[in-house]
Design a protein around this motif. Structure first.
Motif, mmCIF file in Angstrom:
data_model
loop_
_atom_site.group_PDB
_atom_site.id
_atom_site.type_symbol
_atom_site.label_atom_id
_atom_site.label_comp_id
_atom_site.label_asym_id
_atom_site.label_seq_id
_atom_site.Cartn_x
_atom_site.Cartn_y
_atom_site.Cartn_z
ATOM 1 N N ALA A 14 0.836 -1.203 0.000
ATOM 2 C CA ALA A 14 0.000 0.000 0.000
ATOM 3 C C ALA A 14 0.869 1.251 0.000
ATOM 4 O O ALA A 14 0.630 2.191 -0.762
ATOM 5 N N GLU A 15 1.883 1.256 0.834
ATOM 6 C CA GLU A 15 2.765 2.422 0.911
ATOM 7 C C GLU A 15 3.378 2.735 -0.446
ATOM 8 O O GLU A 15 3.374 3.875 -0.905
ATOM 9 N N GLN A 16 3.888 1.698 -1.080
ATOM 10 C CA GLN A 16 4.537 1.912 -2.365
ATOM 11 C C GLN A 16 3.550 2.384 -3.429
ATOM 12 O O GLN A 16 3.814 3.337 -4.161
ATOM 13 N N LEU A 17 2.406 1.739 -3.498
ATOM 14 C CA LEU A 17 1.442 2.079 -4.545
ATOM 15 C C LEU A 17 0.810 3.445 -4.285
ATOM 16 O O LEU A 17 0.579 4.220 -5.213
ATOM 17 N N PHE A 18 0.534 3.759 -3.018
ATOM 18 C CA PHE A 18 0.017 5.092 -2.692
ATOM 19 C C PHE A 18 1.005 6.161 -3.150
ATOM 20 O O PHE A 18 0.617 7.190 -3.704
ATOM 21 N N ALA A 19 2.284 5.928 -2.908
ATOM 22 C CA ALA A 19 3.291 6.916 -3.284
ATOM 23 C C ALA A 19 3.397 7.046 -4.796
ATOM 24 O O ALA A 19 3.588 8.142 -5.320
ATOM 25 N N GLU A 20 3.258 5.929 -5.493
ATOM 26 C CA GLU A 20 3.450 5.973 -6.939
ATOM 27 C C GLU A 20 2.249 6.524 -7.688
ATOM 28 O O GLU A 20 2.401 7.232 -8.677
ATOM 29 N N VAL A 56 -0.837 2.846 7.413
ATOM 30 C CA VAL A 56 0.364 3.107 6.617
ATOM 31 C C VAL A 56 1.083 4.354 7.145
ATOM 32 O O VAL A 56 2.304 4.371 7.310
ATOM 33 N N PHE A 57 0.321 5.394 7.440
ATOM 34 C CA PHE A 57 0.946 6.623 7.945
ATOM 35 C C PHE A 57 1.490 6.448 9.352
ATOM 36 O O PHE A 57 2.599 6.864 9.667
ATOM 37 N N ALA A 58 0.703 5.830 10.217
ATOM 38 C CA ALA A 58 1.128 5.708 11.612
ATOM 39 C C ALA A 58 2.419 4.914 11.733
ATOM 40 O O ALA A 58 3.278 5.233 12.557
ATOM 41 N N ARG A 59 2.598 3.919 10.915
ATOM 42 C CA ARG A 59 3.782 3.074 11.018
ATOM 43 C C ARG A 59 5.067 3.878 10.846
ATOM 44 O O ARG A 59 6.090 3.567 11.456
ATOM 45 N N ARG A 60 5.038 4.912 10.003
ATOM 46 C CA ARG A 60 6.253 5.701 9.770
ATOM 47 C C ARG A 60 6.313 6.942 10.646
ATOM 48 O O ARG A 60 7.384 7.366 11.071
ATOM 49 N N LEU A 113 4.740 10.058 -0.120
ATOM 50 C CA LEU A 113 3.348 9.906 0.260
ATOM 51 C C LEU A 113 2.869 11.042 1.163
ATOM 52 O O LEU A 113 1.733 11.503 1.044
ATOM 53 N N ILE A 114 3.750 11.491 2.048
ATOM 54 C CA ILE A 114 3.376 12.552 2.971
ATOM 55 C C ILE A 114 2.859 13.785 2.224
ATOM 56 O O ILE A 114 1.863 14.389 2.593
ATOM 57 N N GLY A 115 3.538 14.127 1.154
ATOM 58 C CA GLY A 115 3.124 15.301 0.395
ATOM 59 C C GLY A 115 1.770 15.100 -0.252
ATOM 60 O O GLY A 115 1.044 16.059 -0.514
ATOM 61 N N ARG A 116 1.457 13.864 -0.497
ATOM 62 C CA ARG A 116 0.182 13.573 -1.160
ATOM 63 C C ARG A 116 -0.983 13.596 -0.190
ATOM 64 O O ARG A 116 -2.129 13.545 -0.584
ATOM 65 N N LEU A 117 -0.640 13.652 1.061
ATOM 66 C CA LEU A 117 -1.657 13.575 2.096
ATOM 67 C C LEU A 117 -2.759 14.613 1.913
ATOM 68 O O LEU A 117 -3.945 14.303 2.023
ATOM 69 N N TYR A 118 -2.343 15.827 1.601
ATOM 70 C CA TYR A 118 -3.310 16.916 1.525
ATOM 71 C C TYR A 118 -4.214 16.826 0.315
ATOM 72 O O TYR A 118 -5.156 17.587 0.186
#
Lengths: 214, 214
Positions: A14-20, A56-60, A113-118
């Motif tokens: 999920a982390e990888q695909l969300f980021a991509e 996914v977010f909480a883990r990092r 991914l963090i930047g995509r959060l908003y």
DNA sequence: GTCTATAGGTGGATAGAC
DNA sequence: GTCTATCCACCTATAGAC
């Protein structure tokens, strides 16, 4: 051996695909396929797509922000409560930069991914940014002790400018080398931390802006 | 009276909804409904959702970047080719800040949207950022003349830090007042421009970072 | 814990009347 | 230029066998 490596494989995929591809654009089918898991496993392990996103977010974010506070503690202890602006900025910036680019950390995709959060619908961004409350408080306090010439408003703005400025090397992995003819290399982490710290410390120390009433 | 106010109403509705909910999360049905238009009108006027998205960005970015270059031209003419760092930063920052918050400009939603650009799937971000090529070139050149102590690499990084830093007041409209107890007001445009210019000019002028080989 | 099958809904796109 | 009606692909979520 593990009752569920599936759980972690789902987080990783999920982390990888969300980021991509973005969060909204990533289907559970793509995630379970990338994790070699079954479609229904997401609902078994997390309950819903929303809950998976939060996991996914909480883990990092939890270890990242703990590390920031740990570094700040160390600097404050070493400097008798008055660390340099450079030390404070470094404690804020370095853990994120290292997480983003250290191969072993597993966070290669996360910082994109963090930047995509908003960008995502609903109140996801608000719920996630709650996690930054303590860090925000600790670092603005530390900075204000070192920058007594700034009003609280000016100090807070400069902190926000800082947060924005270093989102660039984190999010621009593909974009920056393209745009700079290869001169700027986002993966040159330790040098980029020094670049950021020099830039930000000078900006933070600047005289209060003229003509701005606070 | 108009063969197609529909065309502009679609752009307006799309811009607002994209900014509020994200591009991927906004359906054509929501857009046409918001524009009081028919579902098929998007395909008649733009051909596809992708083409509509590009039109939304182009409508704002072209005048914005023209205005930036115009201001830089004016500063260079007034200063005989060597404008101050503050003037250059101001020419880059001020048009975007004013577009984002000037009520008449129609760009209230757009600047939120810019930050969301990188979140979207595919090569949209790359295609849109091509529009910044000339601005990137012009401003890095002007800055390098005023900052001869920096290597090209350091200069480019600082330019990127600048771009990131002022994305904050643009995107944080809802987030910033919440997080600062109301002290920081993103709509206080002219003061925030001065704050940004003071911060960024000092950061840009800082000595080259120690220990960074270029 | 893992799987198949499917329900129930929404997406972008298009054909063709007006 | 605008509308209705519809196609078909895809989504999340769940029920129930194994």
């Amino acid at each position: 051996m593990n009752q569920s490596g599936t759980h972690d494989r789902l987080l990783n995929a999920a982390e990888q695909l969300f980021a991509e591809h973005g969060i909204g654009a990533t289907s559970l089918r793509a995630i379970t396929s990338g994790a070699s898991a079954n479609l229904a496993s997401v609902h078994y392990h997390f309950g819903s797509k929303e809950a998976l996103i939060e996991a996914v977010f909480a883990r990092r974010l939890e270890p990242l922000n703990r590390e920031r506070c740990r570094l700040l503690d160390a600097e404050e202890a070493a400097a008798g409560g008055e660390p340099s602006i450079e030390s404070i900025v470094n404690a804020f910036v370095a853990p994120a930069m290292r997480l983003a680019y250290k191969p072993a950390g597993g966070g290669e995709h996360f910082m994109l991914l963090i930047g995509r959060l908003y960008s995502e619908p609903g109140d996801l961004a608000i719920r996630i940014t709650e996690q930054f409350g303590e860090v925000f408080q600790r670092f603005t306090s530390a900075l204000s002790r070192g920058l007594p010439h700034l009003s609280r408003t000016d100090l807070l703005w400069r902190f926000l400018f800082m947060v924005g400025s270093f989102s660039m090397p984190l999010m621009g992995r593909h974009f920056i080398p393209r745009r700079t003819g290869g001169l700027c290399d986002p993966s040159d982490v330790e040098n980029n931390i020094r670049r950021l710290v020099a830039f930000l410390a000078a900006g933070l120390r600047a005289a209060a802006p003229n003509g701005v009433k606070t």
